[in-house]
Design an enzyme around this catalytic site. Structure first.
Site, mmCIF file in Angstrom:
data_model
loop_
_atom_site.group_PDB
_atom_site.id
_atom_site.type_symbol
_atom_site.label_atom_id
_atom_site.label_comp_id
_atom_site.label_asym_id
_atom_site.label_seq_id
_atom_site.Cartn_x
_atom_site.Cartn_y
_atom_site.Cartn_z
ATOM 1 C CB CYS D 147 -3.015 -33.801 2.131
ATOM 2 S SG CYS D 147 -2.556 -32.089 2.423
ATOM 3 C CE1 TYR D 148 -4.638 -30.174 7.097
ATOM 4 C CE2 TYR D 148 -3.955 -28.653 5.387
ATOM 5 C CZ TYR D 148 -3.800 -29.163 6.660
ATOM 6 O OH TYR D 148 -2.826 -28.670 7.484
#
Lengths: 345, 345, 345, 345
Positions: D147-148
């Site tokens: 996600c990051y």
């Protein structure tokens, strides 16, 4: 019309994604002249959003552009546009309270102003598809129910219709997310005022009582007055309602209670077993708003308290979807002959 | 004892700030050997926090170190320590449910296990200072009330005592913040499971009913059974309770209703006018948890619904302060002859 | 003055509880004539709250009633009252930005208006007690720092003073709770707009840069310009700041890094070891706003990233307490010769 | 496989609604034998949910039931199933970190264990469709990004590829909702621990650095090391990233800055103008997680700070959709030749 409030915005989202709908116009006095993508970047990835402009509210213009018009306007304003739109041949789905009551005096009692078009009231169909499906299909004017009434009526009407509960001892305790207050710049709805806060409001005579009691009275065949207390809780969306009901006749002994619960289950199953947007929780689960937020579903569960003999029914909906825009689209689907859940799953 | 849960932690905060208390020991199996400042950096600026170590729970040791011992332990565990501590001469303030019931059978019914020290039950004083102030002063064992019971009993008892309402028709609908569930690593209390969620739970027979009904029955002079539904809402702290009550005799006409409301106001004022931690909202304001969070106050308001003849009473407390640790310190103040609000304002 | 905003309200709470202060007047145009207890039921249990009325802002009147006046007014308004109050012999603690800058041109650059009383600027003391303690004690006019500046300057100044970091490569990334926006009825601060939302704002030239850079420049002995990005996050209170810094000279090898970290620890300890409101986290803990909310503390931790050679410093404060009203009371304590933490623990 | 975590649950939701997908099996050790509707009442209105049972994870069985298998399993576990599934002819989309790194040593450095199937690494395609679209189409094994990394790489890669910024001075400051921590019963993710809390974590060497730096290095044609700090904020979903970048060559004067900003806009438009899930905010708007939550979009904006000469790029995604399950379905669409946004709008 009125596409910049929370219900209007959700309606736009649902209609942009609806495979059988072309959204041809959106109105907003505040944003007239601006594109949908400009005002709501969140819609910018829909191809239509770059082209579609908010326009001033104008019945003639809209009647040329659309067959069906949604009114997401404040009560008292919606009625001003409904009359000309109907005259010009549009079918109208009104999300305000203006056409929900059959009785103009009742409107005046609860909304504090004379109804400006009482003749239209009998033409309107109360847009609760699970109750008025056939009438909605043919309606030219649908009065889409309020959020609290939806959460209360769906689990309550079958019991009232079957005469299973006392209609003079009904308590509805409801908890609503803050979007229910609308997109209004008022101190009491600021983040800091609502977050880490829980509070009752509108005690004891909330306006939604008028339509709730109307529908209960119709189902009971006699006037019904209930207790209703709304509370504001720090979530964006969702209504949770707890109903406190008394079996009729009273069910004090274990055997009577068991029999009563069979009747309740039967009452529910016989009307809701095949409803696409009603989820009866018959196991151990209790309703939770997080299970319905973003959907057009109502979920509910019921329990008999053997110690008091009371029946508890608990329901959860998304106040903006099943409680407003989703239910309005459900009516649209019925009116247009689409499958009822088109664009809603 | 049990200083690592939410109530224990709040108790530590209150006692560190209390001008007449010296906190001489804290216990926690989990953190034994670590300093308070190390486990809870938030207390690191209190000079004592660097020196004070969590120790293993040991009654003998504690009896040497302290005159008064707070038990913030799970029910069933608290009782194991209360007996030896009392024998060793300590006075005990128990925040668990172990000594709240006068009747050991009732304990077994609601807590599912035999009471291990039924003889201690009659020695315990129910630590609701507004009701049992004189007894608390002299008590060696105080059973500090539960959070829901506090929010329900304080506004309800005066009405029951004065015979103003029917005791067979009481409904308490309560909303609690998540700290009420304790500091327990369980899936259902994860942030994502609670945030944007509202849900009932423990329906229909929550354990707190046992102490609520005990106190109501004592006030009424006859057995009382009530309806009680707790809900979980996404705030850290706070309980909001809405009580649905029926005047006795019924108050249907305007004049009778006005008379009834005078009696209610009188009942409240006569017992609570000078209470330091009871705030009666007599104007337009309704209770809001954010007005009491972080304080030892209960605030409540009442309304008669002229349409149904029912009385609504709504109260708000901080479940961890007035509903647990603050109330326990209020008892401490009484037991030690300190001003009742010392360290609590 | 200005007791109805979030800082004003917190100031009232702190002053009501302060053992050496008598709160003799509170002003609010909006609430003039109403009692404190009436406007803020949450203060109703303080005996003074029933008697104390909000009054219109009037310097002469206030000068008769008080020795020290707090200004919790918008910038540009505070200055209008400070001048007459000082002339009338009051000492003034201003929570606005009106006296934080030594340079009137800088005020105009950042606040978009000419400073109405530039002669007062040199009289004002920047109310960061950890830096200007002695000057605050004697000050007649204290300019209490902004919330972001407090969270940034306290962990940054010791490093700048000791020349440990490059002053041309400072990045401050800050996250603020919504109370930082004040009690203003604006759409963007509604619950629904802030909850489940995270967003940067005021990019790239926030007004607080002016005071941050002023103080850094003074400490460095040369002009300092930094990068600062504020974000809005859905909490009521709290600021978390992450500082990205570059050691000077660069610390690439392990030995140099270790030496650098010793210097950093020494810089911090030598100034903050005995500060009552500074908590250095030297173990594994990282700052968390929940550990400081409701307190006047700042907590911070620092780490060197061995891969990049950068120093990270992370701090947390309550924006309304240490970032506004608590810090103002800390100055009050110094000005009056009270123990510095009186009423703040 | 692994359908009971937050990513797994979202994947199930997306696949149930996907018009071209038949969901034939779901696995979960914990829920094996139970129906999807029973475990997740929220899916009960999908007709398949009543029939579909969770089964034990078994590669042979799944290979008979499905052509494509999603792995929503912990890293280290996913790899155990990927190998046999590939051998049995399935195509695999892995949401874990097991196949994101091309270099097995790098995996060991960041994940602390030897990679059990290093030979599969070169077969895997990093499932960022905006970068590796053609390779994804043909892939048998897709390693869906973290996600990051998604929130950082999409706005950063075009600038690195075009050589517009210094690659030795990149800072990524990210804020993540709590669902990013997964559905794990750990104290630190309890509601009360996260609500009204903001905190950094994983400082300074978060595992996601490994894939971020791998992709940046590939784009730059040389090794890149960056600064990355994740923070936990009290929202269910959403990541907001703020990137601090330095133009190469430096852009100190106004003219140079204007020219640089044209290059940046060109770099972005040339790769993202027609991307269905990338929203460049080119007007005044800044990204806000609430505008992307529930969608597969990333939105981002950029600003040059004329005072410091730094470029700020800010992006927002839904960590569970574009940051996990939605992006995985986007890859599925490419692999199967469906329109890329099928089931994702």
């Amino acid at each position: 019309m009125g596409a910049s409030g929370y219900s209007g915005e959700e309606l736009v989202r649902l209609l942009l994604r609806h495979p059988q709908v072309e959204l041809t116009a959106i109105t907003s006095r505040q944003y007239a002249g601006q594109t949908l993508a400009g005002v709501f970047p969140k819609f910018a990835h829909f191809p239509q959003a770059a082209a579609l402009c908010f326009c001033e509210p104008n019945a003639e213009r809209l009647a040329q552009l659309a067959q069906i018009v949604f009114l997401a306007l404040p009560h008292g304003v919606a009625v001003e546009f409904a009359a000309p739109l109907l005259r010009l041949g549009c079918r109208v789905i009104d999300l305000s309270a203006d056409f929900r009551l059959r009785n103009a005096e009742r409107y005046q009692e609860f909304y504090g102003q004379e109804h400006p078009a009482p003749d239209l009231l009998e033409r309107a169909v109360y847009g609760l598809p699970e109750v008025y499906r056939e009438a909605v299909k043919k309606a030219s004017l649908v009065a889409s129910p309020g959020c609290y009434p939806t959460s209360i009526l769906l689990p309550l009407l079958p019991l009232v219709r079957d005469g299973l509960i006392r209609t003079d001892d009904v308590i509805a305790d409801s908890l609503s997310g803050v979007s229910g207050a609308g997109r209004k710049a008022e101190l009491e709805y600021l983040f800091v005022e609502c977050n880490e806060s829980v509070r009752p409001y509108g005690v004891p005579k909330h306006r939604h009582l008028s339509e709730i009691e109307q529908e209960l009275s119709l189902a009971a065949g006699k006037p019904v007055i209930i207790q209703f207390t709304p509370h504001l809780i720090p979530v964006n969306r969702g209504i949770l309602t707890t109903l406190y009901l008394t079996p009729e006749p009273p069910a004090r002994e274990t055997a009577a209670q068991a029999r009563f619960m069979e009747q309740v289950a039967h009452a529910y199953r016989s009307v809701y077993a095949n409803e696409p947007f009603v989820r009866m929780l018959e196991g151990k689960a209790l309703p939770d708003t997080k299970n319905v937020v973003g959907t057009n579903l109502i979920e509910f569960a019921w329990r008999l308290d053997p110690r008091t003999g009371r029946l508890l029914v608990m329901s959860a909906i998304d106040n903006i979807v099943k409680g407003a825009s989703g239910q309005a689209v459900q009516s649209l689907n019925l009116m247009c002959g689409f499958a009822e859940s088109t664009g809603l799953l």
